[in-house]
Design a protein around this motif. Structure first.
Motif, PDB file in Angstrom:
ATOM      1  N   ILE A  28       2.392   1.073  -7.915  1.00  0.00           N
ATOM      2  CA  ILE A  28       1.200  -0.726  -7.216  1.00  0.00           C
ATOM      3  C   ILE A  28       2.631  -0.842  -6.080  1.00  0.00           C
ATOM      4  N   HIS A  29       0.805  -0.879  -4.818  1.00  0.00           N
ATOM      5  CA  HIS A  29       1.416  -0.775  -3.391  1.00  0.00           C
ATOM      6  C   HIS A  29       0.869  -2.084  -3.277  1.00  0.00           C
ATOM      7  N   ALA A  30       2.054  -2.906  -2.881  1.00  0.00           N
ATOM      8  CA  ALA A  30       1.296  -4.350  -1.546  1.00  0.00           C
ATOM      9  C   ALA A  30       0.696  -4.062  -0.635  1.00  0.00           C
TER      10      ALA A  30
ATOM     11  N   GLN B 117      -0.779   1.255 -14.624  1.00  0.00           N
ATOM     12  CA  GLN B 117      -0.192   2.212 -13.643  1.00  0.00           C
ATOM     13  C   GLN B 117       0.842   3.722 -14.193  1.00  0.00           C
TER      14      GLN B 117
ATOM     15  N   PHE C 115      -2.830  -3.642  -3.901  1.00  0.00           N
ATOM     16  CA  PHE C 115      -2.639  -5.271  -4.242  1.00  0.00           C
ATOM     17  C   PHE C 115      -2.059  -5.814  -3.126  1.00  0.00           C
TER      18      PHE C 115
ATOM     19  N   ILE D  54       4.278  -9.870  -6.174  1.00  0.00           N
ATOM     20  CA  ILE D  54       5.000  -8.770  -5.214  1.00  0.00           C
ATOM     21  C   ILE D  54       6.369  -8.290  -5.643  1.00  0.00           C
TER      22      ILE D  54
ATOM     23  N   CYS E  64       5.027  -4.417  -7.895  1.00  0.00           N
ATOM     24  CA  CYS E  64       4.529  -3.527  -7.192  1.00  0.00           C
ATOM     25  C   CYS E  64       6.087  -2.397  -6.645  1.00  0.00           C
TER      26      CYS E  64
ATOM     27  N   THR F 119      10.245  -2.106  -2.373  1.00  0.00           N
ATOM     28  CA  THR F 119      10.596  -3.731  -3.514  1.00  0.00           C
ATOM     29  C   THR F 119      12.087  -4.021  -3.455  1.00  0.00           C
TER      30      THR F 119
END
Lengths: 328, 496
Positions: free
Chosen positions: B32-34, B188, B196, B204, B208, B225
């Motif tokens: 999951i990549h913001a 995921q 995202f 986030i 993320c 993150t």
């Protein structure tokens, strides 16, 4: 850091005015006018009886009723709406005036009453559209039925005849050698031209048709503009009704069948965008003339009315197609 | 491991604007990549390039290492990309199942709709998502959160392996958002890669794995993150910018004098928004999109209904029931969207400038010659670059179009002007001109409210700033307090 040169900042170019010729070419009525010339030339070529003073006056007089109605229709369409109720409103106004005259009401007073009926119908249309925010096409479709019904109730379905001779001047008389219906038509177009091009109201009307949200946010009273548009349309329909009643010297409850289509056709043939915001009153006059010349020419050639309907419909389709091509 | 999705060196320009400049982005399966950045940083444009709505001018898109060329949204869907847009793409009148299978309806042997099979497939997807959706009712009667899940189910039914969620939590309650996150974590585990987009930093951090930051259409960097914190991210978003040319705030605002006092309560039970405006000042409305800034401005001028409203102009109580009333009082709005709210695109420059002229109906006739010379003067004064006053306004650039809208209001004797996102989509030069123009107006005692999502502009132009969050004013800043970090933290609710 903040040394943006003053000159780069706020120096506009004082724009040159566009040339007269250029403005002519971009006028919405330019193409319709060319079309009219071509049609006119064609008719002269095809038929020897077309280009006579008698015939041309005839055409102008026949056109006048549709042309008067088309003024109100132009306002409605320019503002982004439409008025389908014009035919029955015209018939109702004409019969009410006729009925009052037969009942002994003085001619001018009866005429005013007829105009008042049409204008009131316009105000009803306008109120529903402006304040109740109902869609114009549905509102005027409904009032179309109501006006037709009221006209038939009022007359019992029979034409009202025996109108005073004094009333015949409007539809049959002449002034300075010109037929009165033609004069009325010219006068209405002149007034409409002033209103649309030289009064703030006209500009606001175009803006509402062009982009109603921009008009509203910039402080134009959109409901008031819409209301007035349909009042105008009701008034011109009533005026056309008086001219027709005078010409026939009777009040016909069934008059005006299909007149809304003819009026819309005149507006569209005159180069107005059916979505609103673009068009010119002079274009509508040209459009109405085109329809008149076409009718007359086809009659002179002896083309059957059934076939004429098909030709007229096809021409209207072509006109709308051309105007939608231009927008793309 | 080869990334699932790789964007390299993406460039995209629009007339007069460089929207994306050498952007890199890569997404692994099950990540999951913001995507983070201020409004106008290029996030949405990048996503539109990814899903084939825009064609990039340069750079390449690879999925599983395969070079892709999307000519349309359709191509992107076929390649396994699913996008959940900010505005839903559901048909409100259809039910959830019909929406999910829209345009890919399953058929039975007779060629008719196989409703049973579609219902079963939809039910399986909903089960996987752990949600219950009433499939018998049109989606418009579902809650916003449920619609969001239908949207996700639609993407999953397409067997999307890459899912883009563009601000999915903007309209959700915290509980609903939490459920969305748990669904995302499940996806995921199934190996779906997700992009995202959100302005809420805490979201986030909670969901993320990595963050890519964009700023002004450029690539700032990618961090994991676990290696960063919110201060660092804000720093990356706001950055040390190229010095922009703002006119100096050289003339002191007379804070003793009050031009406008307003108290607006948008709805029953909501806290009123109160503010005052001094003559000659520029007051900024800062905050995220949807924080209530435009709504407040529109309520002020009467363009939008307001539960309770008190406005005093020069100490006198006035009633503003419509924009026409506001115009009569000398209060004008330059709408957020030039094209839909500001201009009549098919009209000429001159007609647009005189659009609302004589709106008071007192003067019956238009004075053509006087109008023409006034228009020419305004065009010159505001600096509209146009071949002539009769040119259609849609042939002008964005900056010149905006100047036409400004000119319209200078045609009136306005005391308060509200600029809503005045420089959106305008090139740098025209921006500087508009700032200068605003300063010039304030020197004449006109007060300006500027709504802007661009922080440097808020900081460079405004004398005072109100920060909006969730329909309320959360902070008032003036002078040296106006600073990017403070505004951003207040606007996102991260201020402690």
């Amino acid at each position: 850091m903040s040394t943006l040169p003053q000159s780069q900042g706020l120096q506009g170019t004082r724009p040159a005015a566009r040339s007269r010729l250029d403005r002519c070419l971009h006028h919405p009525a330019f193409l319709p006018f060319i079309g009219f010339i071509v049609l006119f030339a064609l008719m002269i070529f095809i038929n020897d009886n077309f280009l006579t003073a008698n015939n041309l006056t005839n055409v102008a007089r026949q056109v006048s009723i549709n042309a008067i109605i088309a003024v109100g229709m132009t306002c409605a369409i320019l503002s982004g709406g439409i008025d389908l109720s014009v035919g029955p409103v015209m018939a109702l106004s004409g019969t009410v005036a006729a009925g009052l005259m037969v009942a002994g009401v003085p001619v001018p007073l009866a005429m005013l009453a007829g105009l008042a009926v049409g204008t009131a119908f316009g105000a009803i249309n306008g109120s529903c559209i402006a304040w109740l925010r109902m869609p114009p096409i549905i509102v005027t479709l409904a009032t179309m039925g109501i006006a037709r019904g009221l006209g038939l109730i009022y007359t019992g379905g029979y034409p009202i005849s025996g109108l005073p001779d004094a009333f015949s001047w409007l539809g049959r008389g002449t002034l300075l050698g010109i037929q009165v219906p033609i004069l009325v038509m010219v006068l209405v177009y002149l007034l409409a031209w002033i209103v649309l091009n030289h009064m703030p109201f006209g500009r606001h009307l175009y803006s509402v048709g062009g982009n109603v949200e921009a008009a509203r946010l910039s402080g134009i009273r959109v409901p008031r503009v819409r209301l007035l548009v349909y009042v105008i349309s009701g008034f011109t329909a009533a005026l056309a009704g008086l001219v027709l009643s005078s010409r026939l010297l009777s009040g016909q409850p069934n008059a005006g069948e299909g007149f809304e289509l003819d009026a819309i056709a005149a507006v569209v043939l005159g180069g107005a965008a059916i979505a609103g915001g673009r068009g010119a009153i002079i274009g509508t006059l040209v459009g109405a003339m085109m329809l008149g010349v076409l009718n007359n020419g086809l009659n002179l050639m002896g083309v059957s009315p059934y076939v004429q309907n098909v030709i007229k419909g096809a021409i209207i389709l072509a006109a709308i197609w051309m105007s939608s091509m231009k927008r793309r | 491991m080869e990334p699932l999705l790789q964007l390299t060196g993406i460039h995209k320009s629009f007339p007069g604007v460089r929207a994306l400049d050498d952007i890199h982005f890569s997404l692994k399966a099950g990540e999951i990549h913001a995507l983070l950045g201020e409004n106008g940083a290029g996030k949405s444009t990048l996503m539109k390039v990814l899903c084939g709505i825009y064609q990039p001018d340069g750079g390449e898109i690879r999925i599983d290492g395969q070079r892709q060329r999307f000519r349309s949204y359709r191509d992107a869907i076929d390649a396994g990309i699913g996008i959940i847009f900010q505005e839903f793409s559901l048909i409100p009148e259809l039910n959830a199942v019909e929406n999910i299978f829209l345009n890919r309806e399953l058929r039975n042997s007779l060629g008719l709709l196989d409703r049973r099979a579609m219902r079963a497939r939809a039910a399986a997807i909903f089960k996987r998502l752990g949600i219950t959706i009433d499939t018998g009712v049109p989606v418009e009667s579902l809650s916003v959160a449920q619609q969001q899940f239908v949207e996700i189910a639609k993407a999953l039914a397409l067997e999307a392996r890459i899912l883009v969620l563009d601000e999915p939590t903007a309209t959700l309650t915290p509980g609903e958002a939490e459920h969305l996150f748990s669904v995302m974590r499940d996806l995921q585990l199934m190996g779906v890669g997700m992009v995202f987009i959100s302005h809420h930093l805490e979201e986030i951090f909670s969901v993320c794995d990595a963050v890519t930051v964009l700023r002004d259409g450029g690539y700032v960097g990618t961090v994991t993150t676990s290696d960063t914190d919110s201060t660092a991210l804000v720093e990356m978003m706001v950055g040390r910018r190229v010095e922009q040319t703002f006119p100096p705030k050289d003339h002191p605002v007379d804070v003793e004098a009050t031009l406008l006092e307003a108290s607006l309560q948008p709805g029953r039970g909501m806290r009123p928004i109160e503010f005052t405006l001094h003559p000659g000042e520029i007051l900024g409305f800062a905050g995220l999109v949807g924080s209530g800034r435009t709504e407040t401005a529109e309520a002020l001028i009467g363009a939008r209904p307001c539960w309770r409203k008190r406005v005093r102009l020069n100490g006198r109580e006035i009633r503003l029931r419509s924009p026409a009333d506001a115009l009569a009082q000398g209060i004008g709005l330059l709408p957020e969207s030039r094209k839909t709210g500001g201009l009549v695109l098919s009209f000429s420059v001159a007609r647009n400038i005189t659009l609302n002229k004589n709106a008071r109906w007192l003067r019956w006739f238009v004075h053509g010659a006087r109008d023409r010379s006034q228009v020419a003067e305004l065009i010159e004064r505001v600096g509209v670059r146009t071949p002539n006053a009769d040119a259609e306004v849609n042939t002008l650039s964005g900056g010149n179009q905006q100047k036409v809208v400004i000119a319209r209001w200078l045609n009136h004797d306005c005391r308060v002007l509200i600029f809503d996102e005045p420089t959106r989509g305008i090139d740098v030069g025209a921006k500087a001109e508009i700032y200068q123009l605003m300063r010039q107006l304030t020197r004449k005692g006109i007060a300006i409210i500027m709504i802007s999502s661009e922080l440097p502009e808020v900081i460079g132009v405004c004398d005072r700033v109100l920060v909006f969050r969730g329909g309320e004013v959360v902070a008032e800043l003036s002078g040296p307090e106006i600073d990017a970090g403070t505004i951003m933290l207040q606007a996102t609710g991260n201020a402690s």
